[in-house]
Design a protein around this motif. Sequence first.
Motif, PDB file in Angstrom:
ATOM      1  N   CYS A 147      54.966  45.503  45.153  1.00  0.00           N
ATOM      2  CA  CYS A 147      53.626  44.740  44.932  1.00  0.00           C
ATOM      3  C   CYS A 147      52.854  46.418  44.708  1.00  0.00           C
ATOM      4  O   CYS A 147      52.876  46.643  45.522  1.00  0.00           O
ATOM      5  CB  CYS A 147      53.463  43.822  46.339  1.00  0.00           C
ATOM      6  SG  CYS A 147      51.862  43.245  45.354  1.00  0.00           S
ATOM      7  N   SER A 182      48.865  41.736  45.283  1.00  0.00           N
ATOM      8  CA  SER A 182      48.957  40.490  45.075  1.00  0.00           C
ATOM      9  C   SER A 182      49.037  39.964  45.959  1.00  0.00           C
ATOM     10  O   SER A 182      47.940  39.878  46.749  1.00  0.00           O
ATOM     11  CB  SER A 182      51.053  39.944  44.077  1.00  0.00           C
ATOM     12  OG  SER A 182      51.078  40.944  45.272  1.00  0.00           O
ATOM     13  N   THR A 225      53.983  45.583  39.332  1.00  0.00           N
ATOM     14  CA  THR A 225      54.612  44.672  40.251  1.00  0.00           C
ATOM     15  C   THR A 225      55.450  44.531  40.542  1.00  0.00           C
ATOM     16  O   THR A 225      55.833  44.134  41.720  1.00  0.00           O
ATOM     17  CB  THR A 225      54.553  43.453  39.716  1.00  0.00           C
ATOM     18  OG1 THR A 225      55.432  43.459  38.215  1.00  0.00           O
ATOM     19  CG2 THR A 225      53.175  42.970  38.243  1.00  0.00           C
TER      20      THR A 225
END
Length: 245
Positions: free
Chosen positions: A15, A18, A234
Amino acid sequence: MKKFFGFASMLVAFCAASVFTSCSDDDDDENIDNVTFGAATAIANTDGTITFAGSVESEGKLKTLELVPVNAAGEEIGDAINLLEEKSVKQKDEEGKYFITTLKEVNVPVALYRIKAKVKGNGKSSTILGREYTFKIGNANSSYGSYLSFINGECYTLDVAKANAAAVDAVVNLDFTLKTPSNAVSADIANGGAKAKISDNAVITSNLLIATYSVSNIVGDEAYISGVIFDSKTVTVDVTNVTLE
């Protein structure tokens, strides 16, 4: 003690920025802080799916690790998928003890997911994997440009594309289908663009990304493209299983 930075600081792993939530677990008396996913990857497959694999580290035993499909609002819309292959194995180094847990290899469609973990003594934590995108595109007859950069979420004109060739992931045909940069008319893009594999609904490129795509709202020589993307922003993506051209 082994250093861990948790969900909120996984810039190169699971991540970049997020949603993070946690709660205490008073039933456990071991004081646990975080989980790190540096050895975990999302492997891109030729059928446009991804396989989660690798391992995670934690300061305590990992009790559960699950992947749950979610919508754009982060609401869970499917059944939880177990990511744990086996029990946590205790390790020790000069900084103290820590645990390594092997992930179960799980093959899933590219979509938005919430990854949920429960570590002994630290309650539950979760974060969103994947991100939605939408941007305007044109075909070769459009002044808007027909050179797509999924990695940057932009559509380039030829001049801009030449200056950013390495970021070009696909090229739009007149009928709004996509072709790989290697098939571009421009030699600058054909030689300098990303290597890619494009199917009817997914794009995988050497920019370490896999994205679903759908073209809609076609008006003349312009339209919109949208989907879900997994990339270095991500999740760590591995494209070595795919032949790119």
